[in-house]
Design a protein around this motif. Structure first.
Motif, PDB file in Angstrom:
ATOM      1  N   LEU A  75       0.824  -1.208   0.000  1.00 32.12           N
ATOM      2  CA  LEU A  75       0.000   0.000   0.000  1.00 32.12           C
ATOM      3  C   LEU A  75       0.863   1.264   0.000  1.00 32.12           C
ATOM      4  O   LEU A  75       0.550   2.245  -0.686  1.00 32.12           O
ATOM      5  N   GLY A  76       1.948   1.242   0.782  1.00 33.20           N
ATOM      6  CA  GLY A  76       2.841   2.392   0.813  1.00 33.20           C
ATOM      7  C   GLY A  76       3.480   2.648  -0.541  1.00 33.20           C
ATOM      8  O   GLY A  76       3.580   3.803  -0.986  1.00 33.20           O
ATOM      9  N   PHE A  77       3.891   1.576  -1.212  1.00 35.19           N
ATOM     10  CA  PHE A  77       4.507   1.703  -2.538  1.00 35.19           C
ATOM     11  C   PHE A  77       3.491   2.254  -3.539  1.00 35.19           C
ATOM     12  O   PHE A  77       3.799   3.174  -4.320  1.00 35.19           O
ATOM     13  N   ALA A  78       2.270   1.692  -3.524  1.00 38.12           N
ATOM     14  CA  ALA A  78       1.235   2.153  -4.459  1.00 38.12           C
ATOM     15  C   ALA A  78       0.894   3.618  -4.212  1.00 38.12           C
ATOM     16  O   ALA A  78       0.738   4.397  -5.157  1.00 38.12           O
ATOM     17  N   GLY A  79       0.792   4.007  -2.939  1.00 35.09           N
ATOM     18  CA  GLY A  79       0.466   5.392  -2.618  1.00 35.09           C
ATOM     19  C   GLY A  79       1.572   6.354  -3.003  1.00 35.09           C
ATOM     20  O   GLY A  79       1.305   7.438  -3.548  1.00 35.09           O
ATOM     21  N   CYS A  80       2.830   5.976  -2.731  1.00 33.50           N
ATOM     22  CA  CYS A  80       3.972   6.852  -3.053  1.00 33.50           C
ATOM     23  C   CYS A  80       4.113   7.054  -4.556  1.00 33.50           C
ATOM     24  O   CYS A  80       4.191   8.182  -5.043  1.00 33.50           O
ATOM     25  N   VAL A  81       4.159   5.947  -5.282  1.00 30.53           N
ATOM     26  CA  VAL A  81       4.344   6.027  -6.729  1.00 30.53           C
ATOM     27  C   VAL A  81       3.120   6.669  -7.385  1.00 30.53           C
ATOM     28  O   VAL A  81       3.249   7.497  -8.301  1.00 30.53           O
ATOM     29  N   GLY A  82       1.925   6.303  -6.905  1.00 29.93           N
ATOM     30  CA  GLY A  82       0.703   6.879  -7.461  1.00 29.93           C
ATOM     31  C   GLY A  82       0.653   8.385  -7.291  1.00 29.93           C
ATOM     32  O   GLY A  82       0.234   9.106  -8.200  1.00 29.93           O
ATOM     33  N   ALA A  83       1.105   8.872  -6.124  1.00 34.61           N
ATOM     34  CA  ALA A  83       1.095  10.314  -5.881  1.00 34.61           C
ATOM     35  C   ALA A  83       2.146  11.027  -6.718  1.00 34.61           C
ATOM     36  O   ALA A  83       1.858  12.052  -7.347  1.00 34.61           O
ATOM     37  N   LEU A  84       3.367  10.501  -6.760  1.00 39.21           N
ATOM     38  CA  LEU A  84       4.450  11.166  -7.493  1.00 39.21           C
ATOM     39  C   LEU A  84       4.214  11.141  -9.003  1.00 39.21           C
ATOM     40  O   LEU A  84       4.462  12.131  -9.690  1.00 39.21           O
ATOM     41  N   GLU A  86       1.316  10.622 -10.415  1.00 34.17           N
ATOM     42  CA  GLU A  86      -0.079  10.994 -10.691  1.00 34.17           C
ATOM     43  C   GLU A  86      -0.778   9.885 -11.472  1.00 34.17           C
ATOM     44  O   GLU A  86      -1.467  10.115 -12.461  1.00 34.17           O
ATOM     45  N   ASN A  87      -0.566   8.649 -10.975  1.00 35.13           N
ATOM     46  CA  ASN A  87      -1.116   7.461 -11.618  1.00 35.13           C
ATOM     47  C   ASN A  87      -2.463   7.126 -10.980  1.00 35.13           C
ATOM     48  O   ASN A  87      -2.527   6.715  -9.813  1.00 35.13           O
ATOM     49  N   ILE A  88      -3.525   7.279 -11.739  1.00 30.33           N
ATOM     50  CA  ILE A  88      -4.871   7.075 -11.204  1.00 30.33           C
ATOM     51  C   ILE A  88      -5.107   5.623 -10.805  1.00 30.33           C
ATOM     52  O   ILE A  88      -5.752   5.347  -9.789  1.00 30.33           O
ATOM     53  N   CYS A  89      -4.574   4.670 -11.581  1.00 34.74           N
ATOM     54  CA  CYS A  89      -4.779   3.244 -11.268  1.00 34.74           C
ATOM     55  C   CYS A  89      -4.203   2.887  -9.908  1.00 34.74           C
ATOM     56  O   CYS A  89      -4.861   2.221  -9.092  1.00 34.74           O
ATOM     57  N   LEU A  90      -2.960   3.326  -9.641  1.00 39.03           N
ATOM     58  CA  LEU A  90      -2.332   3.036  -8.355  1.00 39.03           C
ATOM     59  C   LEU A  90      -3.052   3.741  -7.214  1.00 39.03           C
ATOM     60  O   LEU A  90      -3.212   3.175  -6.124  1.00 39.03           O
ATOM     61  N   LEU A  91      -3.485   4.970  -7.468  1.00 39.65           N
ATOM     62  CA  LEU A  91      -4.197   5.716  -6.425  1.00 39.65           C
ATOM     63  C   LEU A  91      -5.547   5.072  -6.111  1.00 39.65           C
ATOM     64  O   LEU A  91      -5.951   5.005  -4.940  1.00 39.65           O
ATOM     65  N   LYS A  92      -6.238   4.587  -7.140  1.00 41.80           N
ATOM     66  CA  LYS A  92      -7.514   3.918  -6.900  1.00 41.80           C
ATOM     67  C   LYS A  92      -7.311   2.592  -6.174  1.00 41.80           C
ATOM     68  O   LYS A  92      -8.119   2.210  -5.313  1.00 41.80           O
ATOM     69  N   PHE A  93      -6.229   1.891  -6.513  1.00 40.23           N
ATOM     70  CA  PHE A  93      -5.907   0.648  -5.792  1.00 40.23           C
ATOM     71  C   PHE A  93      -5.636   0.937  -4.321  1.00 40.23           C
ATOM     72  O   PHE A  93      -6.161   0.257  -3.436  1.00 40.23           O
ATOM     73  N   PHE A  94      -4.843   1.968  -4.060  1.00 43.27           N
ATOM     74  CA  PHE A  94      -4.528   2.360  -2.681  1.00 43.27           C
ATOM     75  C   PHE A  94      -5.797   2.747  -1.928  1.00 43.27           C
ATOM     76  O   PHE A  94      -6.048   2.280  -0.806  1.00 43.27           O
ATOM     77  N   CYS A  95      -6.604   3.582  -2.539  1.00 44.40           N
ATOM     78  CA  CYS A  95      -7.834   4.068  -1.909  1.00 44.40           C
ATOM     79  C   CYS A  95      -8.805   2.913  -1.644  1.00 44.40           C
ATOM     80  O   CYS A  95      -9.387   2.807  -0.555  1.00 44.40           O
TER      81      CYS A  95
END
Length: 270
Positions: A75-84, A86-95
């Motif tokens: 989750l930390g990896f998905a959130g970090c990479v998704g935020a930096l 701006e990857n919607i797929c990773l952010l939606k997975f994290f959320c």
């Protein structure tokens, strides 16, 4: 004349780097949990023989550490990479994952409150299974010893539960020196002794039960935990609320950032 609805839309750097900071802590914590778990397994020789994991009939605490580490790392990896990125797929997975964990926690709490007798039976069964495997794993042994010492208890429902363990069993077939005894963590500590007497529980259950009070704890750990919870209900509630607020905050940050990214993409599409 063209009208651009999202001409001024932009991704908020504040939410972006706040979400990154939020997740980098969990990612690093996940790395720490994984490193600790793998180190513990290497010390026990599990990494060279993974059958030791399936061969243990009780709970290996290291497995819990590794599971928590994997979840936090992912989750930390998905959130970090998704935020930096701006990857919607990773952010939606994290959320979605955080939301699922939050709802799971709420469901477990409600079901545990509604079905207290069932939970008590499962805890008793779980504790008894781990008593049987007490000598099979050093981490499990340390966990049970800590639980008994901290809560001043012995066994699931009482000292006689240690008959379930082949080393402490009172049967005539047992050749163990610990026969009809209890672990040292069941013993009432002597303030005058600076060195822990690990043999204090030997043969104690050969005596009459009226003599146990002076030497060992006679309350079962399930009763001790049931008594502990009402005394510390505010602490437990505070921890639960703090964890829930952190999860809600993470969901809010992720959803806000997703909305910003979608707005920018929609604006660029015109």
């Amino acid at each position: 004349m063209h009208y651009y609805r999202y001409s001024n839309a932009e991704v908020s750097c504040w939410y972006k780097y706040l979400l990154f900071s939020y997740n980098i802590v969990f990612w690093l914590a996940g790395v720490a949990f994984l490193a600790a778990g793998l180190w513990a397994w290497s010390e026990k020789g599990v990494l060279s023989d993974l059958t030791k994991v399936t061969g243990l009939h009780g709970l290996d605490p290291v497995v819990l550490v590794l599971l928590v580490g994997i979840v936090m790392f992912t989750l930390g990896f998905a959130g970090c990479v998704g935020a930096l990125r701006e990857n919607i797929c990773l952010l939606k997975f994290f959320c979605g994952a955080i939301m699922f964990i939050f709802l799971l926690e709420m469901a477990v709490a409600v079901l545990a409150f509604l079905f207290q007798d069932w939970v008590r039976d499962r805890v008793k069964e779980f504790f008894e299974n781990n008593i049987k495997s007490y000598r099979d794993d050093i981490d499990l042994q340390n966990l049970i010893d800590s639980l008994q010492k901290i809560n001043h208890c012995c066994g699931a429902q009482g000292p006689d539960d240690w008959d379930l363990n082949i080393y402490f069993n009172c049967s005539s077939e047992s050749k163990s020196r610990e026969k009809c005894g209890v672990p040292f963590s069941c013993c009432i500590p002597d303030p005058a002794q600076k060195v822990v007497n690990t043999q204090c529980g030997y043969d104690v259950r050969k005596k009459s039960k009226s003599q146990w009070d002076d030497q060992i704890f006679i309350k079962g750990c399930i009763l001790a935990l049931e008594a502990w919870l009402p005394r510390n209900i505010y602490i437990v509630a505070g921890v639960f609320i703090a964890i829930s607020l952190l999860q809600i905050f993470g969901i809010f940050l992720a959803r806000t950032l997703i909305s910003d990214i979608e707005a920018v993409k929609a604006g660029n599409a015109f």
